[in-house]
Write an enzyme that holds these catalytic residues in place. Structure first.
Site, PDB file in Angstrom:
ATOM      1  N   ASN A   6      -0.204   2.668  68.933  1.00  0.00           N
ATOM      2  CA  ASN A   6       0.667   2.469  67.710  1.00  0.00           C
ATOM      3  C   ASN A   6       1.655   1.521  68.027  1.00  0.00           C
ATOM      4  OD1 ASN A   6       2.060   2.513  65.406  1.00  0.00           O
ATOM      5  ND2 ASN A   6       2.559   4.472  65.631  1.00  0.00           N
ATOM      6  N   LYS A   8       3.901  -0.119  65.967  1.00  0.00           N
ATOM      7  CA  LYS A   8       4.946  -0.011  65.127  1.00  0.00           C
ATOM      8  C   LYS A   8       5.424  -1.464  64.769  1.00  0.00           C
ATOM      9  CE  LYS A   8       6.043   4.408  67.230  1.00  0.00           C
ATOM     10  NZ  LYS A   8       6.956   5.523  67.333  1.00  0.00           N
ATOM     11  N   HIS A  90       2.271   8.780  59.483  1.00  0.00           N
ATOM     12  CA  HIS A  90       3.148   8.695  60.661  1.00  0.00           C
ATOM     13  C   HIS A  90       4.602   9.125  60.289  1.00  0.00           C
ATOM     14  CE1 HIS A  90       5.444   7.362  63.745  1.00  0.00           C
ATOM     15  NE2 HIS A  90       4.584   7.394  64.627  1.00  0.00           N
ATOM     16  N   GLU A  92       7.413   8.390  60.946  1.00  0.00           N
ATOM     17  CA  GLU A  92       8.546   7.504  60.597  1.00  0.00           C
ATOM     18  C   GLU A  92       8.349   7.133  59.041  1.00  0.00           C
ATOM     19  OE1 GLU A  92       7.473   4.679  63.780  1.00  0.00           O
ATOM     20  OE2 GLU A  92       8.617   6.130  65.022  1.00  0.00           O
ATOM     21  N   GLU A 156       1.657  14.734  66.200  1.00  0.00           N
ATOM     22  CA  GLU A 156       2.960  14.186  66.971  1.00  0.00           C
ATOM     23  C   GLU A 156       4.219  15.068  66.542  1.00  0.00           C
ATOM     24  OE1 GLU A 156       1.794   9.751  67.524  1.00  0.00           O
ATOM     25  OE2 GLU A 156       2.642   9.986  65.635  1.00  0.00           O
ATOM     26  N   GLY A 162       9.308   8.749  70.716  1.00  0.00           N
ATOM     27  CA  GLY A 162      10.267   7.777  71.300  1.00  0.00           C
ATOM     28  C   GLY A 162      11.562   8.295  71.951  1.00  0.00           C
ATOM     29  N   SER A 192       5.683  10.181  73.226  1.00  0.00           N
ATOM     30  CA  SER A 192       6.239   9.917  74.605  1.00  0.00           C
ATOM     31  C   SER A 192       4.782  10.250  75.696  1.00  0.00           C
ATOM     32  CB  SER A 192       7.379  10.870  75.059  1.00  0.00           C
ATOM     33  OG  SER A 192       8.452  10.548  74.200  1.00  0.00           O
TER      34      SER A 192
HETATM   35  P1  PGA Z   1       5.985   7.014  71.296  1.00  0.00           P
HETATM   36  O1  PGA Z   1       5.664   7.061  69.785  1.00  0.00           O
HETATM   37  O2  PGA Z   1       4.913   7.264  72.076  1.00  0.00           O
HETATM   38  O3  PGA Z   1       6.806   5.979  71.442  1.00  0.00           O
HETATM   39  O4  PGA Z   1       6.777   8.506  71.312  1.00  0.00           O
HETATM   40  C1  PGA Z   1       4.226   7.713  69.235  1.00  0.00           C
HETATM   41  C2  PGA Z   1       4.164   7.392  67.862  1.00  0.00           C
HETATM   42  O5  PGA Z   1       4.997   7.263  67.129  1.00  0.00           O
HETATM   43  O6  PGA Z   1       2.900   7.251  67.642  1.00  0.00           O
END
Ligand code: PGA
Length: 231
Positions: A6, A8, A90, A92, A156, A162, A192
Site C-alpha cells: 500500500n 499511500k 483503510h 486513514e 490492521e 506507521g 509495521s
Molecule cells: P505500515 O502501513 O506498514 O506503514 O504500518 C500499513 C498500512 O497502512 O497498510
C-alpha cells in the site's frame, strides 16, 4: 499468501514505472503479489506489470459508476485502466476522511459488482484495544461486509500502522481467528510489517498475507518481505 504494497500518497507515475519495471525482474518467491499506487500512477503500474502475475490495486473506489462526486473515482473507471482490484476502508480513510462502516461497505460491494477484487481493511484503535473493545469493533466493521470469493480482509490495528509497533504474532493470530469466525475469508495482517517480522507473522495459521505500507516503498525491502513470507 498475498503480499500487497500500500503505497499511500507516495510515488508519482515516473517513480511507479521505475519501481514496477524492477519488480517484474525480481525473484518474489512463492506468494501472490500486488501493489496499490496512487490513482495517477495506476496506468503506469498496469502497463509496466502487464503480462506478469502482479496485481495492481487502487487505494479506494466510489460506490457509484459515475456522478457528481468531485474527487472520487469509480470501479468502471478503474476497470477501464486494467486495474485488478481496490483497497477499501483503510484506517486513514476512516480516521482522516470520514469514512464509515456504511460507506466502506458500499464501496466494497460496488467494486465487487464491477469485477474488481477487494482488500477490505478493519482494525481497532489503541484506546479501543485498551478498553477491551477490540472484538466489538471488529465485529461491527466486519458485519457490513459480505463473503465473496474476490474479497480478502486486512486486519490492521490502527496502533500498529506507521508506528513501528507491530502486533505480536499472537495478537495478530487471535484477531485473525476472530475475524474468520465471523466471515469465511482470507485475512491479511497490516501494521509495521518489515522484512524482519514478515516470516513470523506469515507463519501464523490464520495469517494469509500482509498489507505493507512504509516497507513496501523500497524495492529491496518489499522483495525481502515477499520472500520471507513465502518460506
Ligand atoms: P505500515 O502501513 O506498514 O506503514 O504500518 C500499513 C498500512 O497502512 O497498510
Amino acid at each position: 499468501m498475498l503480499i500487497a504494497g500500500n503505497w499511500k500518497m507516495f510515488k508519482g507515475p515516473g517513480e511507479t514505472a521505475a519501481f514496477c519495471r524492477a519488480l517484474r525482474e525480481a525473484d518474489l518467491g512463492d506468494v501472490d503479489v500486488a501493489v496499490c499506487p496512487p490513482y495517477v500512477s495506476l496506468a503506469d503500474a498496469v502497463q509496466c506489470l502487464a503480462g506478469t502475475e502482479i496485481g495492481v490495486f487502487a487505494q479506494n473506489c466510489h460506490w457509484a459508476a459515475e456522478g457528481a462526486f468531485t474527487g472520487e473515482i469509480s470501479a468502471p473507471m478503474l476497470r477501464e485502466l486494467g486495474v485488478y482490484g481496490t483497497v477499501v476502508g483503510h484506517s486513514e480513510r476512516r480516521q482522516l476522511f470520514g469514512e464509515t462502516d456504511e460507506s466502506v461497505a458500499r464501496r466494497a460491494a460496488a467494486a465487487l459488482e464491477h469485477g474488481l477484487h477487494v482488500i477490505a481493511c478493519v482494525g481497532e484503535t489503541e484506546s479501543e484495544r485498551e478498553a477491551g473493545k477490540t472484538e466489538d469493533v471488529l465485529r461491527r466493521q466486519v458485519s457490513v461486509l459480505d463473503e465473496d470469493d474476490n474479497m480478502v480482509v486486512a486486519y490492521e490495528p490502527v496502533w500498529a500502522i506507521g508506528t513501528g509497533k507491530t502486533a505480536t504474532p499472537q495478537i495478530a493470530q487471535e484477531a485473525h481467528a476472530f475475524i474468520k469466525s465471523l466471515l469465511d475469508l482470507p485475512v491479511l495482517y497490516g501494521g509495521s510489517v518489515k522484512p524482519e517480522n514478515a516470516a513470523e507473522l506469515a507463519a501464523q495459521p490464520d495469517v494469509d498475507g500482509a498489507l505493507v505500507g512504509g516497507a513496501s516503498l523500497d524495492l529491496e525491502s518489499f522483495v525481502s518481505i515477499c520472500r520471507a513470507a513465502s518460506q
